[in-house]
Enzyme design. Structure first.
Site, PDB file in Angstrom:
ATOM      1  N   LYS A   8      -4.393  10.058  -0.801  1.00 14.79           N
ATOM      2  CA  LYS A   8      -4.919  10.782  -1.701  1.00 14.79           C
ATOM      3  C   LYS A   8      -6.475  10.299  -2.432  1.00 14.79           C
ATOM      4  CE  LYS A   8      -1.692   9.951  -4.599  1.00 14.79           C
ATOM      5  NZ  LYS A   8      -0.641   9.423  -3.728  1.00 14.79           N
ATOM      6  N   ARG A  83       1.491  14.316 -12.642  1.00 13.88           N
ATOM      7  CA  ARG A  83       2.737  13.656 -11.844  1.00 13.88           C
ATOM      8  C   ARG A  83       4.109  13.888 -12.417  1.00 13.88           C
ATOM      9  NH1 ARG A  83       1.443   8.200  -8.860  1.00 13.88           N
ATOM     10  NH2 ARG A  83      -0.651   8.615  -8.877  1.00 13.88           N
ATOM     11  N   ARG A 122      -2.309  -2.501   3.388  1.00 14.07           N
ATOM     12  CA  ARG A 122      -3.514  -2.010   2.727  1.00 14.07           C
ATOM     13  C   ARG A 122      -4.016  -3.397   1.832  1.00 14.07           C
ATOM     14  NH1 ARG A 122      -3.212   2.614  -1.752  1.00 14.07           N
ATOM     15  NH2 ARG A 122      -1.600   1.530  -2.320  1.00 14.07           N
ATOM     16  N   ARG A 152      -1.873  -4.884  -3.234  1.00  9.79           N
ATOM     17  CA  ARG A 152      -1.813  -4.426  -4.725  1.00  9.79           C
ATOM     18  C   ARG A 152      -0.263  -5.202  -4.976  1.00  9.79           C
ATOM     19  NH1 ARG A 152      -3.301   1.968  -5.167  1.00  9.79           N
ATOM     20  NH2 ARG A 152      -1.314   2.081  -6.112  1.00  9.79           N
ATOM     21  N   ARG A 163       8.554   3.375  -5.668  1.00 12.63           N
ATOM     22  CA  ARG A 163       7.555   4.537  -5.884  1.00 12.63           C
ATOM     23  C   ARG A 163       7.797   5.945  -5.299  1.00 12.63           C
ATOM     24  NH1 ARG A 163       2.684   0.983  -3.931  1.00 12.63           N
ATOM     25  NH2 ARG A 163       1.319   3.160  -4.292  1.00 12.63           N
TER      26      ARG A 163
HETATM   27  P1  AP5 Z   1      -4.867   5.741  -0.103  1.00 17.20           P
HETATM   28  O1  AP5 Z   1      -5.938   6.766   0.169  1.00 17.20           O
HETATM   29  O2  AP5 Z   1      -5.272   4.605  -0.838  1.00 17.20           O
HETATM   30  O3  AP5 Z   1      -3.420   6.546  -0.410  1.00 17.20           O
HETATM   31  P2  AP5 Z   1      -2.910   7.036  -1.985  1.00 17.20           P
HETATM   32  O4  AP5 Z   1      -2.409   8.334  -1.790  1.00 17.20           O
HETATM   33  O5  AP5 Z   1      -4.233   7.154  -2.605  1.00 17.20           O
HETATM   34  O6  AP5 Z   1      -2.099   6.001  -2.343  1.00 17.20           O
HETATM   35  P3  AP5 Z   1      -1.774   5.052  -3.466  1.00 17.20           P
HETATM   36  O7  AP5 Z   1      -0.672   4.079  -3.198  1.00 17.20           O
HETATM   37  O8  AP5 Z   1      -3.231   4.849  -4.377  1.00 17.20           O
HETATM   38  O9  AP5 Z   1      -1.060   6.282  -4.308  1.00 17.20           O
HETATM   39  P4  AP5 Z   1      -0.130   6.354  -5.413  1.00 17.20           P
HETATM   40  O10 AP5 Z   1      -0.162   7.614  -5.989  1.00 17.20           O
HETATM   41  O11 AP5 Z   1       1.262   5.644  -5.291  1.00 17.20           O
HETATM   42  O12 AP5 Z   1      -0.977   5.162  -6.433  1.00 17.20           O
HETATM   43  P5  AP5 Z   1      -1.865   5.556  -7.747  1.00 17.20           P
HETATM   44  O13 AP5 Z   1      -2.885   4.551  -7.514  1.00 17.20           O
HETATM   45  O14 AP5 Z   1      -2.164   6.776  -7.806  1.00 17.20           O
HETATM   46  O15 AP5 Z   1      -4.352   5.256   1.564  1.00 17.20           O
HETATM   47  C1  AP5 Z   1      -3.261   4.190   1.463  1.00 17.20           C
HETATM   48  C2  AP5 Z   1      -3.882   3.106   2.832  1.00 17.20           C
HETATM   49  O16 AP5 Z   1      -3.689   4.006   4.039  1.00 17.20           O
HETATM   50  C3  AP5 Z   1      -5.057   2.556   2.696  1.00 17.20           C
HETATM   51  O17 AP5 Z   1      -5.036   1.347   3.075  1.00 17.20           O
HETATM   52  C4  AP5 Z   1      -6.015   3.472   3.377  1.00 17.20           C
HETATM   53  O18 AP5 Z   1      -7.109   2.829   4.132  1.00 17.20           O
HETATM   54  C5  AP5 Z   1      -4.971   3.875   4.468  1.00 17.20           C
HETATM   55  N1  AP5 Z   1      -5.278   5.299   4.935  1.00 17.20           N
HETATM   56  C6  AP5 Z   1      -5.744   6.407   4.420  1.00 17.20           C
HETATM   57  N2  AP5 Z   1      -5.678   7.534   5.219  1.00 17.20           N
HETATM   58  C7  AP5 Z   1      -5.291   6.794   6.504  1.00 17.20           C
HETATM   59  C8  AP5 Z   1      -5.036   7.663   7.804  1.00 17.20           C
HETATM   60  N3  AP5 Z   1      -5.560   8.898   7.819  1.00 17.20           N
HETATM   61  N4  AP5 Z   1      -4.645   6.900   8.844  1.00 17.20           N
HETATM   62  C9  AP5 Z   1      -4.733   5.465   8.676  1.00 17.20           C
HETATM   63  N5  AP5 Z   1      -4.699   5.018   7.390  1.00 17.20           N
HETATM   64  C10 AP5 Z   1      -4.897   5.666   6.498  1.00 17.20           C
HETATM   65  O19 AP5 Z   1      -1.009   4.938  -8.989  1.00 17.20           O
HETATM   66  C11 AP5 Z   1      -0.536   3.747  -8.976  1.00 17.20           C
HETATM   67  C12 AP5 Z   1       0.271   3.457 -10.188  1.00 17.20           C
HETATM   68  O20 AP5 Z   1      -0.128   3.987 -11.455  1.00 17.20           O
HETATM   69  C13 AP5 Z   1       1.654   4.618 -10.425  1.00 17.20           C
HETATM   70  O21 AP5 Z   1       2.910   4.001  -9.467  1.00 17.20           O
HETATM   71  C14 AP5 Z   1       1.814   4.491 -11.769  1.00 17.20           C
HETATM   72  O22 AP5 Z   1       2.585   3.504 -12.426  1.00 17.20           O
HETATM   73  C15 AP5 Z   1       0.574   4.685 -12.504  1.00 17.20           C
HETATM   74  N6  AP5 Z   1       0.136   6.337 -12.520  1.00 17.20           N
HETATM   75  C16 AP5 Z   1      -1.129   6.730 -11.673  1.00 17.20           C
HETATM   76  N7  AP5 Z   1      -1.018   8.028 -12.061  1.00 17.20           N
HETATM   77  C17 AP5 Z   1      -0.181   8.240 -13.087  1.00 17.20           C
HETATM   78  C18 AP5 Z   1       0.169   9.528 -13.622  1.00 17.20           C
HETATM   79  N8  AP5 Z   1      -0.528  10.718 -13.425  1.00 17.20           N
HETATM   80  N9  AP5 Z   1       1.207   9.349 -14.327  1.00 17.20           N
HETATM   81  C19 AP5 Z   1       1.876   8.073 -14.835  1.00 17.20           C
HETATM   82  N10 AP5 Z   1       1.702   7.164 -14.005  1.00 17.20           N
HETATM   83  C20 AP5 Z   1       0.557   7.116 -13.128  1.00 17.20           C
END
Ligand code: AP5
Length: 207
Positions: A8, A83, A122, A152, A163
């Site tokens: 994402k 979410r 990552r 992380r 998660r």
């Molecule tokens: P990346 O692009 O970082 O993936 P992502 O989907 O953004 O992953 P996240 O882990 O950030 O998502 P998440 O939803 O769990 O965490 P968030 O930070 O939103 O890619 C992942 C890896 O793969 C990277 O190393 C990248 O380089 C690699 N990659 C990407 N594309 C690739 C490809 N095509 N091929 C190979 N490699 C690739 O949330 C974290 C925490 O915050 C949550 O757990 C929660 O506690 C809180 N939070 C956030 N939003 C909310 C909300 N709306 N409500 C409540 N709590 C929330």
């Protein structure tokens, strides 16, 4: 939308740049608040480290501020929000107050094994939050600010499993909710190279 590690952030950043609009990623905003040591950041930390969702009212307050800002007037991309069904309802009310609507939802579909593989390798910059891709960059310094890269806290395998469970329990119903609504939902395969995925998203959005 999409499960943890689906890409994402990677795809959202490219898409926002392509359209010249801001990207509001709730995870990034919470990590920024944590780095700055604000009350919001301190409150969010314990939920994030455990792989649990941060309470809806905290998220909705944060997003109200962003979406009401002048910067969002020309459009915006939401990453990782809403979410929960309560967040969908809160977002709906907020958009209706602002006279705005969501054009489309993109959902990235990636198999669990690939997610575990991506997240286990990552690395992120502890200072500016830049995400380094797996592989060659892993042991180097941040290319933006020169500080050290680290894993992380919520990318530990046990937390990734939690998660994924939270995604299925709390966030999958959000997608089902949108599929029953008038908002177009585009499911896109998130496997393959970053460029391939971006091309699929652009094609899906065009339709
Ligand atoms: P990346 O692009 O970082 O993936 P992502 O989907 O953004 O992953 P996240 O882990 O950030 O998502 P998440 O939803 O769990 O965490 P968030 O930070 O939103 O890619 C992942 C890896 O793969 C990277 O190393 C990248 O380089 C690699 N990659 C990407 N594309 C690739 C490809 N095509 N091929 C190979 N490699 C690739 O949330 C974290 C925490 O915050 C949550 O757990 C929660 O506690 C809180 N939070 C956030 N939003 C909310 C909300 N709306 N409500 C409540 N709590 C929330």
């Amino acid at each position: 939308m999409g499960p943890p590690g689906a890409g994402k952030g990677t795809q959202g950043a490219l898409l926002a740049r392509r359209h010249g609009i801001p990207r509001y990623a709730t995870g990034d905003l919470l990590r920024e608040a944590r780095r700055e040591g604000t009350a919001l950041g301190r409150e969010a930390q314990r939920y994030m480290n455990a792989g649990e969702l941060v309470p809806d009212d905290v998220i909705l307050g944060m997003m109200r501020e962003k979406l009401s800002s002048e910067e969002a007037d020309g459009g915006f991309l939401l990453d990782g929000f809403p979410r929960t069904v309560a967040q969908v309802e809160g977002l709906d009310a907020l958009l209706s107050d602002l006279g705005r609507e969501i054009d489309a939802i993109v959902s990235l579909e990636v198999a669990d094994e690939e997610i575990v593989r991506r997240l286990s390798s990552r690395r992120v910059c502890a200072e500016c939050g830049r995400v380094a891709s797996a592989g060659a960059e892993c042991h180097e310094l941040c290319q933006d600010c020169g500080n050290g890269l680290k894993r992380r806290a919520d990318d530990e395998p046990e937390t990734v499993r939690r998660r994924l469970e939270v995604y299925r329990e709390e966030t999958a119903p959000v997608l089902e909710w949108y599929e029953r609504s008038d908002t177009p939902v585009r499911k896109v395969c998130g496997g393959g190279s970053v460029e391939d995925v971006q091309a699929r998203i652009i094609e899906a959005m065009a339709s």
